[in-house]
Design an enzyme around this catalytic site. Structure first.
Site, PDB file in Angstrom:
ATOM      1  N   GLU A  52       0.832  -1.208   0.000  1.00 28.07           N
ATOM      2  CA  GLU A  52       0.000   0.000   0.000  1.00 28.07           C
ATOM      3  C   GLU A  52       0.862   1.251   0.000  1.00 28.07           C
ATOM      4  O   GLU A  52       0.607   2.218  -0.727  1.00 28.07           O
ATOM      5  CB  GLU A  52      -0.906   0.023   1.250  1.00 28.07           C
ATOM      6  CG  GLU A  52      -1.864  -1.139   1.374  1.00 28.07           C
ATOM      7  CD  GLU A  52      -1.274  -2.318   2.139  1.00 28.07           C
ATOM      8  OE1 GLU A  52      -0.079  -2.619   1.943  1.00 28.07           O
ATOM      9  OE2 GLU A  52      -2.010  -2.957   2.914  1.00 28.07           O
ATOM     10  N   CYS A  84      -0.392   0.592   7.638  1.00 30.91           N
ATOM     11  CA  CYS A  84      -0.794   1.049   6.299  1.00 30.91           C
ATOM     12  C   CYS A  84      -2.136   1.777   6.354  1.00 30.91           C
ATOM     13  O   CYS A  84      -2.402   2.652   5.525  1.00 30.91           O
ATOM     14  CB  CYS A  84      -0.887  -0.146   5.347  1.00 30.91           C
ATOM     15  SG  CYS A  84       0.741  -0.759   4.921  1.00 30.91           S
ATOM     16  N   SER A 168      17.756 -41.489 -10.363  1.00 32.61           N
ATOM     17  CA  SER A 168      16.571 -40.634 -10.558  1.00 32.61           C
ATOM     18  C   SER A 168      16.851 -39.435 -11.457  1.00 32.61           C
ATOM     19  O   SER A 168      16.026 -38.546 -11.591  1.00 32.61           O
ATOM     20  CB  SER A 168      16.060 -40.152  -9.196  1.00 32.61           C
ATOM     21  OG  SER A 168      17.045 -39.385  -8.558  1.00 32.61           O
ATOM     22  N   TRP A 170      17.527 -38.079 -15.151  1.00 31.63           N
ATOM     23  CA  TRP A 170      16.437 -37.201 -14.794  1.00 31.63           C
ATOM     24  C   TRP A 170      15.107 -37.866 -15.158  1.00 31.63           C
ATOM     25  O   TRP A 170      15.057 -38.669 -16.082  1.00 31.63           O
ATOM     26  CB  TRP A 170      16.539 -35.856 -15.519  1.00 31.63           C
ATOM     27  CG  TRP A 170      17.798 -35.109 -15.139  1.00 31.63           C
ATOM     28  CD1 TRP A 170      18.909 -34.938 -15.886  1.00 31.63           C
ATOM     29  CD2 TRP A 170      18.047 -34.439 -13.903  1.00 31.63           C
ATOM     30  NE1 TRP A 170      19.835 -34.178 -15.209  1.00 31.63           N
ATOM     31  CE2 TRP A 170      19.331 -33.858 -13.982  1.00 31.63           C
ATOM     32  CE3 TRP A 170      17.287 -34.267 -12.741  1.00 31.63           C
ATOM     33  CZ2 TRP A 170      19.880 -33.126 -12.924  1.00 31.63           C
ATOM     34  CZ3 TRP A 170      17.850 -33.524 -11.710  1.00 31.63           C
ATOM     35  CH2 TRP A 170      19.129 -32.959 -11.812  1.00 31.63           C
ATOM     36  N   THR A 196      18.422 -39.993   0.456  1.00 28.61           N
ATOM     37  CA  THR A 196      18.495 -39.212  -0.791  1.00 28.61           C
ATOM     38  C   THR A 196      19.852 -38.535  -0.901  1.00 28.61           C
ATOM     39  O   THR A 196      20.446 -38.486  -1.975  1.00 28.61           O
ATOM     40  CB  THR A 196      17.342 -38.183  -0.841  1.00 28.61           C
ATOM     41  OG1 THR A 196      16.109 -38.903  -0.907  1.00 28.61           O
ATOM     42  CG2 THR A 196      17.453 -37.255  -2.041  1.00 28.61           C
ATOM     43  N   ARG A 207      19.401 -22.689  -8.285  1.00 23.71           N
ATOM     44  CA  ARG A 207      20.436 -22.324  -9.253  1.00 23.71           C
ATOM     45  C   ARG A 207      20.044 -21.155 -10.163  1.00 23.71           C
ATOM     46  O   ARG A 207      20.686 -20.926 -11.180  1.00 23.71           O
ATOM     47  CB  ARG A 207      20.816 -23.570 -10.085  1.00 23.71           C
ATOM     48  CG  ARG A 207      21.553 -24.594  -9.228  1.00 23.71           C
ATOM     49  CD  ARG A 207      22.056 -25.776 -10.009  1.00 23.71           C
ATOM     50  NE  ARG A 207      21.023 -26.752 -10.290  1.00 23.71           N
ATOM     51  CZ  ARG A 207      20.604 -27.672  -9.425  1.00 23.71           C
ATOM     52  NH1 ARG A 207      21.133 -27.738  -8.222  1.00 23.71           N
ATOM     53  NH2 ARG A 207      19.672 -28.542  -9.748  1.00 23.71           N
ATOM     54  N   ASN A 300       8.825 -38.963   2.971  1.00 30.76           N
ATOM     55  CA  ASN A 300       7.505 -38.491   2.529  1.00 30.76           C
ATOM     56  C   ASN A 300       6.385 -39.188   3.301  1.00 30.76           C
ATOM     57  O   ASN A 300       5.407 -38.563   3.718  1.00 30.76           O
ATOM     58  CB  ASN A 300       7.329 -38.744   1.027  1.00 30.76           C
ATOM     59  CG  ASN A 300       8.105 -37.738   0.189  1.00 30.76           C
ATOM     60  OD1 ASN A 300       8.592 -36.740   0.694  1.00 30.76           O
ATOM     61  ND2 ASN A 300       8.223 -38.006  -1.109  1.00 30.76           N
ATOM     62  N   TRP A 301       6.523 -40.490   3.480  1.00 34.89           N
ATOM     63  CA  TRP A 301       5.489 -41.244   4.218  1.00 34.89           C
ATOM     64  C   TRP A 301       5.377 -40.745   5.656  1.00 34.89           C
ATOM     65  O   TRP A 301       4.283 -40.452   6.140  1.00 34.89           O
ATOM     66  CB  TRP A 301       5.814 -42.756   4.188  1.00 34.89           C
ATOM     67  CG  TRP A 301       5.004 -43.528   5.177  1.00 34.89           C
ATOM     68  CD1 TRP A 301       5.439 -44.062   6.346  1.00 34.89           C
ATOM     69  CD2 TRP A 301       3.590 -43.829   5.109  1.00 34.89           C
ATOM     70  NE1 TRP A 301       4.412 -44.669   7.021  1.00 34.89           N
ATOM     71  CE2 TRP A 301       3.273 -44.546   6.279  1.00 34.89           C
ATOM     72  CE3 TRP A 301       2.593 -43.558   4.181  1.00 34.89           C
ATOM     73  CZ2 TRP A 301       1.982 -44.994   6.537  1.00 34.89           C
ATOM     74  CZ3 TRP A 301       1.297 -44.002   4.450  1.00 34.89           C
ATOM     75  CH2 TRP A 301       1.010 -44.715   5.615  1.00 34.89           C
TER      76      TRP A 301
END
Ligand SMILES: NC(=O)c1ccc[n+]([C@@H]2O[C@H](COP(=O)([O-])OP(=O)(O)OC[C@H]3O[C@@H](n4cnc5c(N)ncnc54)[C@H](OP(=O)(O)O)[C@@H]3O)[C@@H](O)[C@H]2O)c1
Length: 370
Positions: A52, A84, A168, A170, A196, A207, A300-301
């Site tokens: 604002e 604001c 993995s 790509w 990983t 990057r 992830n799990w």
């Protein structure tokens, strides 16, 4: 019709702050007088002027009698900058159109009320869904004190994130990989599991030129991260922190990582691993509002099971890896019955080069939150 048009412009302006305002929200503002835009502004960086005030500063004529379109309710408190609402009132603006109210329950509606008390007409909820999407990480952080977590992975059409030989690179094409770099810029931190790091030896940086580098977090219960991994080797010269979240109290091991410039966060154990709930609390206290969770499968799990994941971005490549031992995006034991599935909502399906991005919000039934 005009309201929608100007709010769209304010939304596009807000997006310019992406990656630079965290943990503040992205906000855009447009000032219109007699059907002509006289000022535009957005929140450019954390600690800087709010949208604002930038829009008012950029006005090419007096804002007296003008209308302001702003994606988020104007603030009414003294923070890093003065309120604001004060600037809007002093400017002589007569109408303010707000995309969405402040998600902070202690603030919500207060800015709008102050404007109204000062005889300014206020309308709210214009393109509300789009304006809420702009502040989804901020909304989670401000209401819970914990970071918004986006689980992101790239998989083949048969649901594999690596081949059976654990390769993995790509899966997706260049365009999708570039988009992931943009996402890394938007998030305050990237988090991955120690396997990983051992398997792929990633740098987990952004990057892109002139982008902000995310904090890097490795979940590593017993401090197995190789000292000669690229992530540890680069810690002392990296522009943001490199964190190992661990349950280990082994002083000798810890000292080796500290010597390399890493930071150690110790948590209690949950199911034999780093306690992710606890970790999110610590990261939130450090001011990290958003985390891009880049797996792999086991982490992830756990993240889903512990209820820390808010959104999922699945990049899907038109390829098949096959292999019953090739990992899928979410491993662990899995659910026993289809009815026990983690449910996703608000799904968008977006082509990205030859690949597709499927993005959803996670809907947790209350009992899954532990
Ligand atoms: N395509 C993609 O988008 C993508 C993205 C990432 C990874 N990958 C692939 O995924 C594979 C690795 O996946 P992965 O499932 O084997 O391993 P992972 O999820 O990367 O790491 C799992 C390890 O993290 C540690 N950990 C610490 N806290 C944890 C917690 N709360 N829950 C679960 N684990 C925790 C555990 O070891 P400790 O208990 O010993 O610490 C666990 O063995 C690699 O082949 C990689 O290439 C693909």
């Amino acid at each position: 019709m005009k309201d929608l048009e100007y709010m769209k412009q304010a939304i596009e302006l807000a997006k310019k702050g992406s990656g630079f305002t965290n943990p503040n929200p992205m906000v855009g503002a447009v000032i219109v007088k007699e059907g002509v835009v006289i000022g535009r502004g957005y929140h450019e960086s954390y600690g800087g002027l709010h949208a604002e005030r930038n829009a008012l500063k950029n006005c090419n004529t007096s804002a007296k009698g003008a209308e302001m379109y702003v994606t988020l309710e104007p603030c009414c408190h003294y923070g890093k900058t003065p309120p604001c609402t004060e600037a809007i009132i002093n400017s002589g603006i007569t109408r303010v159109v707000i995309g969405t109210l402040d998600p902070n329950p202690q603030m919500s509606g207060k800015g709008a009320a102050i404007l109204q008390r000062n005889k300014i007409r206020v309308e709210t909820g214009v393109l509300e869904k789009e304006c809420k999407a702009l502040i989804r990480t901020f909304a989670k952080f401000i209401t819970t004190g914990k970071p918004y977590v986006m689980m992101k992975y790239a998989m083949t059409m048969d649901g594999k994130i690596a081949t059976y030989t654990k390769q993995s690179k790509w899966i997706t094409g260049e365009k999708a990989r570039y988009q992931v770099q943009e996402t890394r810029h938007q998030y305050s931190a990237i988090m991955a599991g120690v396997n990983t790091v051992i398997q792929d030896n990633p740098l987990l940086t952004c990057r892109l030129e002139n982008a902000s580098n995310p904090v890097r977090i490795i979940c590593d219960t017993h401090l197995r991260t190789p000292l000669n991994s690229r992530i540890v080797q680069s810690a002392s010269t990296y522009s943001a922190e490199t964190i190992l979240a661990t349950c280990s109290a082994d002083e000798n091991k810890i000292q080796q990582y500290l010597n390399k410039g890493c930071r150690i966060i110790q948590t209690s154990e949950k199911d034999g691993h780093v306690n992710l709930h606890e970790l999110m609390g610590v990261l939130g206290k450090m001011g990290l509002d958003s985390i891009l969770l880049e797996g792999g499968s086991m982490l992830n799990w756990s993240a889903l099971q512990q209820g820390i994941v808010d959104g999922i971005q699945a990049y899907i490549a038109p390829k098949i890896f096959g292999g019953s031992h090739a990992v899928s995006p979410v491993g662990g034991i899995g659910v026993a019955l289809p009815a026990e599935a983690f449910l996703l909502a608000d799904t968008r399906f977006i082509p990205v080069g030859n690949d597709f991005l499927m993005e959803s919000e996670v809907v947790y039934p209350c009992l899954q939150e532990s």
